[in-house]
Design a protein around this motif. Structure first.
Motif, short mmCIF file in Angstrom:
data_model
loop_
_atom_site.label_atom_id
_atom_site.label_comp_id
_atom_site.label_asym_id
_atom_site.label_seq_id
_atom_site.Cartn_x
_atom_site.Cartn_y
_atom_site.Cartn_z
N GLY A 33 -63.70 62.09 19.42
CA GLY A 33 -62.56 61.60 18.41
C GLY A 33 -61.99 62.24 17.14
N VAL A 34 -62.20 63.67 17.25
CA VAL A 34 -61.53 64.55 16.34
C VAL A 34 -60.23 64.26 16.15
CG1 VAL A 34 -61.60 66.73 15.00
CG2 VAL A 34 -63.77 65.77 16.21
N ALA A 35 -59.62 63.80 15.15
CA ALA A 35 -58.11 63.74 14.95
C ALA A 35 -57.21 64.91 15.19
CB ALA A 35 -57.77 62.98 13.65
N ARG A 36 -57.90 66.00 14.33
CA ARG A 36 -57.35 67.14 14.36
C ARG A 36 -58.30 68.36 14.62
NH1 ARG A 36 -53.84 67.69 9.00
NH2 ARG A 36 -52.91 69.37 10.30
N PRO A 37 -58.31 68.47 15.95
CA PRO A 37 -59.32 69.50 16.50
C PRO A 37 -58.92 70.96 15.87
CG PRO A 37 -58.05 68.40 18.26
CD PRO A 37 -57.83 67.94 17.05
N ARG A 38 -57.71 71.43 15.89
CA ARG A 38 -57.31 72.75 15.55
C ARG A 38 -58.03 73.03 14.08
NH1 ARG A 38 -57.03 76.24 19.65
NH2 ARG A 38 -55.75 74.92 21.37
N LEU A 39 -57.80 72.02 13.32
CA LEU A 39 -58.12 72.16 11.85
C LEU A 39 -59.59 72.41 11.67
CD1 LEU A 39 -57.25 72.25 9.05
CD2 LEU A 39 -57.47 69.52 8.92
N VAL A 40 -60.27 71.58 12.53
CA VAL A 40 -61.63 71.85 12.66
C VAL A 40 -62.00 73.17 12.98
CG1 VAL A 40 -63.84 70.86 13.46
CG2 VAL A 40 -62.14 69.13 12.75
N MET A 41 -61.49 73.45 14.01
CA MET A 41 -61.91 74.67 14.43
C MET A 41 -61.51 75.98 13.71
SD MET A 41 -60.48 74.04 18.60
CE MET A 41 -60.82 75.71 19.10
N ALA A 42 -60.20 76.09 12.91
CA ALA A 42 -59.97 76.88 11.97
C ALA A 42 -61.01 76.80 10.82
CB ALA A 42 -58.45 76.46 11.52
N ALA A 43 -61.48 75.56 10.23
CA ALA A 43 -62.46 75.65 9.18
C ALA A 43 -63.66 76.18 9.66
CB ALA A 43 -62.64 74.34 8.90
#
Length: 68
Positions: free
Chosen positions: A37-47
């Motif tokens: 349910g992560v809305a922005r997985p690419r942002l999480v991966m980058a962080a």
């Protein structure tokens, strides 16, 4: 000349293999985050990548400071 051509071909094959493996892992992580349910997985991966890079840089700095 033949040896350098063979080495170049082997290097290209190895690089391509790492690319394929990396993209497959990237896709699995992305889909797992989406599945949770992560809305922005690419942002999480980058962080996470940025935090890991910062942590490794700090660890490297500390190791250098200890060695003199």
């Amino acid at each position: 000349m033949l040896v350098s051509t063979a080495a170049g071909g082997a290097s290209a094959a190895l690089t391509y293999g790492w690319l394929v493996a990396s993209l497959a892992l990237d896709r699995r992580i992305h889909l797992a985050l989406e599945g949770r349910g992560v809305a922005r997985p690419r942002l999480v991966m980058a962080a996470v990548a940025a935090a890991a890079s910062a942590a490794l840089s700090e660890a490297d700095r500390r190791m250098d400071a200890r060695s003199g």
